[in-house]
Design a protein around this motif. Structure first.
Motif, PDB file in Angstrom:
ATOM      1  N   GLY A 166       5.627 -23.793  32.739  1.00  0.00           N
ATOM      2  CA  GLY A 166       6.805 -24.648  32.921  1.00  0.00           C
ATOM      3  C   GLY A 166       6.458 -26.117  32.879  1.00  0.00           C
ATOM      4  O   GLY A 166       7.181 -26.919  32.273  1.00  0.00           O
ATOM      5  N   ARG A 167       5.354 -26.484  33.517  1.00  0.00           N
ATOM      6  CA  ARG A 167       4.943 -27.887  33.518  1.00  0.00           C
ATOM      7  C   ARG A 167       4.620 -28.362  32.107  1.00  0.00           C
ATOM      8  O   ARG A 167       4.933 -29.495  31.723  1.00  0.00           O
ATOM      9  CB  ARG A 167       3.726 -28.060  34.422  1.00  0.00           C
ATOM     10  N   HIS A 168       3.982 -27.500  31.323  1.00  0.00           N
ATOM     11  CA  HIS A 168       3.625 -27.881  29.962  1.00  0.00           C
ATOM     12  C   HIS A 168       4.883 -28.154  29.127  1.00  0.00           C
ATOM     13  O   HIS A 168       4.965 -29.174  28.422  1.00  0.00           O
ATOM     14  CB  HIS A 168       2.799 -26.784  29.306  1.00  0.00           C
ATOM     15  N   LEU A 169       5.862 -27.275  29.199  1.00  0.00           N
ATOM     16  CA  LEU A 169       7.085 -27.480  28.425  1.00  0.00           C
ATOM     17  C   LEU A 169       7.836 -28.720  28.904  1.00  0.00           C
ATOM     18  O   LEU A 169       8.381 -29.489  28.093  1.00  0.00           O
ATOM     19  CB  LEU A 169       7.976 -26.245  28.521  1.00  0.00           C
ATOM     20  N   GLN A 172       6.406 -31.840  27.537  1.00  0.00           N
ATOM     21  CA  GLN A 172       6.750 -32.074  26.134  1.00  0.00           C
ATOM     22  C   GLN A 172       8.145 -32.674  25.972  1.00  0.00           C
ATOM     23  O   GLN A 172       8.581 -32.929  24.852  1.00  0.00           O
ATOM     24  CB  GLN A 172       6.663 -30.766  25.336  1.00  0.00           C
ATOM     25  N   GLY A 173       8.855 -32.868  27.081  1.00  0.00           N
ATOM     26  CA  GLY A 173      10.213 -33.402  27.014  1.00  0.00           C
ATOM     27  C   GLY A 173      11.263 -32.351  26.735  1.00  0.00           C
ATOM     28  O   GLY A 173      12.412 -32.670  26.444  1.00  0.00           O
ATOM     29  N   ARG A 174      10.880 -31.073  26.834  1.00  0.00           N
ATOM     30  CA  ARG A 174      11.843 -29.990  26.625  1.00  0.00           C
ATOM     31  C   ARG A 174      12.705 -29.835  27.887  1.00  0.00           C
ATOM     32  O   ARG A 174      12.181 -29.822  29.009  1.00  0.00           O
ATOM     33  CB  ARG A 174      11.114 -28.677  26.327  1.00  0.00           C
ATOM     34  N   ASP A 225      15.269 -25.441  23.751  1.00  0.00           N
ATOM     35  CA  ASP A 225      14.226 -26.158  23.021  1.00  0.00           C
ATOM     36  C   ASP A 225      12.842 -25.875  23.621  1.00  0.00           C
ATOM     37  O   ASP A 225      11.849 -26.410  23.160  1.00  0.00           O
ATOM     38  CB  ASP A 225      14.497 -27.662  22.978  1.00  0.00           C
ATOM     39  N   GLY A 226      12.819 -25.026  24.653  1.00  0.00           N
ATOM     40  CA  GLY A 226      11.559 -24.601  25.251  1.00  0.00           C
ATOM     41  C   GLY A 226      11.669 -23.158  25.701  1.00  0.00           C
ATOM     42  O   GLY A 226      12.693 -22.746  26.251  1.00  0.00           O
ATOM     43  N   PHE A 227      10.614 -22.362  25.467  1.00  0.00           N
ATOM     44  CA  PHE A 227      10.715 -20.923  25.697  1.00  0.00           C
ATOM     45  C   PHE A 227       9.394 -20.406  26.259  1.00  0.00           C
ATOM     46  O   PHE A 227       8.316 -20.766  25.791  1.00  0.00           O
ATOM     47  CB  PHE A 227      11.021 -20.220  24.368  1.00  0.00           C
ATOM     48  N   PHE A 228       9.499 -19.547  27.260  1.00  0.00           N
ATOM     49  CA  PHE A 228       8.318 -18.939  27.875  1.00  0.00           C
ATOM     50  C   PHE A 228       8.453 -17.432  27.808  1.00  0.00           C
ATOM     51  O   PHE A 228       9.457 -16.866  28.251  1.00  0.00           O
ATOM     52  CB  PHE A 228       8.185 -19.386  29.331  1.00  0.00           C
ATOM     53  N   PRO A 317       1.900 -30.463  19.978  1.00  0.00           N
ATOM     54  CA  PRO A 317       0.543 -30.841  20.367  1.00  0.00           C
ATOM     55  C   PRO A 317       0.546 -32.008  21.343  1.00  0.00           C
ATOM     56  O   PRO A 317       1.411 -32.883  21.288  1.00  0.00           O
ATOM     57  CB  PRO A 317      -0.106 -31.240  19.034  1.00  0.00           C
ATOM     58  N   GLU A 318      -0.420 -31.985  22.261  1.00  0.00           N
ATOM     59  CA  GLU A 318      -0.568 -33.080  23.211  1.00  0.00           C
ATOM     60  C   GLU A 318      -2.012 -33.545  23.208  1.00  0.00           C
ATOM     61  O   GLU A 318      -2.895 -32.844  22.721  1.00  0.00           O
ATOM     62  CB  GLU A 318      -0.163 -32.645  24.623  1.00  0.00           C
ATOM     63  N   ARG A 319      -2.221 -34.720  23.738  1.00  0.00           N
ATOM     64  CA  ARG A 319      -3.552 -35.317  23.685  1.00  0.00           C
ATOM     65  C   ARG A 319      -4.573 -34.485  24.467  1.00  0.00           C
ATOM     66  O   ARG A 319      -5.687 -34.276  24.026  1.00  0.00           O
ATOM     67  CB  ARG A 319      -3.482 -36.733  24.263  1.00  0.00           C
ATOM     68  N   ARG A 320      -4.182 -34.011  25.629  1.00  0.00           N
ATOM     69  CA  ARG A 320      -5.091 -33.163  26.408  1.00  0.00           C
ATOM     70  C   ARG A 320      -4.880 -31.725  25.981  1.00  0.00           C
ATOM     71  O   ARG A 320      -3.843 -31.127  26.241  1.00  0.00           O
ATOM     72  CB  ARG A 320      -4.808 -33.331  27.904  1.00  0.00           C
ATOM     73  N   ARG A 321      -5.885 -31.112  25.397  1.00  0.00           N
ATOM     74  CA  ARG A 321      -5.732 -29.814  24.758  1.00  0.00           C
ATOM     75  C   ARG A 321      -5.697 -28.656  25.739  1.00  0.00           C
ATOM     76  O   ARG A 321      -5.142 -27.620  25.438  1.00  0.00           O
ATOM     77  CB  ARG A 321      -6.878 -29.584  23.772  1.00  0.00           C
ATOM     78  N   SER A 322      -6.306 -28.775  26.897  1.00  0.00           N
ATOM     79  CA  SER A 322      -6.258 -27.694  27.863  1.00  0.00           C
ATOM     80  C   SER A 322      -6.552 -28.226  29.244  1.00  0.00           C
ATOM     81  O   SER A 322      -7.170 -29.278  29.395  1.00  0.00           O
ATOM     82  CB  SER A 322      -7.251 -26.579  27.521  1.00  0.00           C
ATOM     83  N   PHE A 323      -6.082 -27.525  30.263  1.00  0.00           N
ATOM     84  CA  PHE A 323      -6.398 -27.878  31.636  1.00  0.00           C
ATOM     85  C   PHE A 323      -6.299 -26.633  32.486  1.00  0.00           C
ATOM     86  O   PHE A 323      -5.700 -25.640  32.101  1.00  0.00           O
ATOM     87  CB  PHE A 323      -5.468 -28.975  32.164  1.00  0.00           C
TER      88      PHE A 323
END
Length: 326
Positions: A166-169, A172-174, A225-228, A317-323
């Motif tokens: 959820g935080r990732h989506l 992304q501004g979704r 615009d965002g799906f999990f 895509p985002e600048r930080r690829r994983s966390f």
């Protein structure tokens, strides 16, 4: 070439043989830190390898663990790989045993002489396994779908995994999100909590079987615009459904799945996932078992390990690829 003995190590380190033995054992009792470090260094330089047969005779331990896996399912292989690697590091062998789904109430390792038992994805709580000495075997269970088990239960921190998606989506501004799951549970709850924390509208939660016929009607009716999706199979069918509805992933819809595997890695686009720590779960389970066998330590009731967000092509895509979510 003559095998390096414990006496050779002791002589080279300038200590008694009993001191060298204690320093090289897992318990390392009554040996000073500096002395132990010197003995370990000498042992490594000489290429010393413990005599496992002699250790077994002396301690009464076989240095053998059983890993019981479901005979009618897959997906347990990464857990087993992590367990096998850690068993080797701890000086133990791991033998594989298949659980027969038709023998629901039977003990899974009848007739096997082992020091400890690792149950991987049994899907049910099994009765305690009694060892040859009449004492229950140290047991660890790795299964995300169980709430409790006999022995230590190790599982993914599911609520945190859902929250990471959820935080990732949200990052992304979704803003119009939805969830597709086979059932409700902590993964979905964590996702909803992340959306609430981001002050997003409450996502729609849809329950469906991981089959294209069940998924397509759901994704063609939602305006998101965002799906999990709580599995790569659900996610893959969702991408197909979105495409048939004229939407593209990730341009129109960012998508995240819980889980990982060949399907997720090689799908078009590759799926962003919250990946369970399968190998780490297997390795940690072996550590708990070996500690219980060698030190008579109590096996903890439960342990959760955190999943990792792995960003691939199905989300923007985002600048930080994983966390690793906290």
């Amino acid at each position: 070439m003559r095998r390096v003995s414990l006496a050779d190590v002791a002589k080279a380190a300038g200590v008694a043989k009993a001191t060298a033995s204690r320093a090289l054992s897992s318990r390392q009792q009554d040996v000073g830190e500096a002395t132990r470090a010197r003995i370990l260094e000498v042992a490594a330089d000489l290429g010393y390898q413990p005599n496992r047969a002699a250790q077994s005779l002396r301690t009464g331990r076989l240095r053998l663990l059983a890993a019981a896996v479901p005979g009618d399912a897959s997906g347990w292989e990464p857990i087993l790989a992590g367990a096998a690697a850690q068993a080797r590091r701890r000086g133990y062998h791991l033998v594989l045993h298949y659980l027969d789904p038709a023998r629901d109430g039977d003990q899974p390792v009848d007739g096997l002489s082992v020091d400890g038992l690792l149950l991987i994805s049994p899907g049910r709580t099994l009765p305690p396994v009694i060892g040859e000495d009449g004492v229950p075997l140290p047991t660890a269970v790795v299964d995300d779908n169980l709430e409790h088990g006999d022995g230590a239960l190790l599982r993914t921190a599911l609520w945190q995994a859902g929250r990471a998606a959820g935080r990732h989506l949200a990052d992304q501004g979704r803003t119009r999100l939805a969830v597709l799951a086979e059932s409700s549970g902590p993964v979905v709850d964590g996702f909803l909590a992340a959306c609430s924390a981001a002050r997003l509208p409450v996502p729609e939660v849809h329950i469906a079987a991981p089959a294209e016929a069940a998924v397509e009607p759901v994704v063609t009716e939602v305006l998101v615009d965002g799906f999990f999706a709580t599995s790569p199979a659900l996610a893959a069918h969702s991408v197909v459904g979105f495409r048939r509805g004229g939407l593209t992933v990730p341009e129109d819809v960012s998508l995240v799945a819980f889980g990982d595997g060949e399907l997720a890695r090689h799908f078009d686009p590759p799926l962003t996932v919250v990946r369970p720590p399968w190998a780490a779960l297997g390795a940690r389970a072996v550590d708990l078992l070996v500690d219980a066998v060698e030190d008579a330590a109590a096996v903890p009731a439960g342990l959760e390990l955190v999943a990792e967000l792995v960003v691939r092509g199905s989300s923007v895509p985002e600048r930080r690829r994983s966390f690793v979510p906290d």
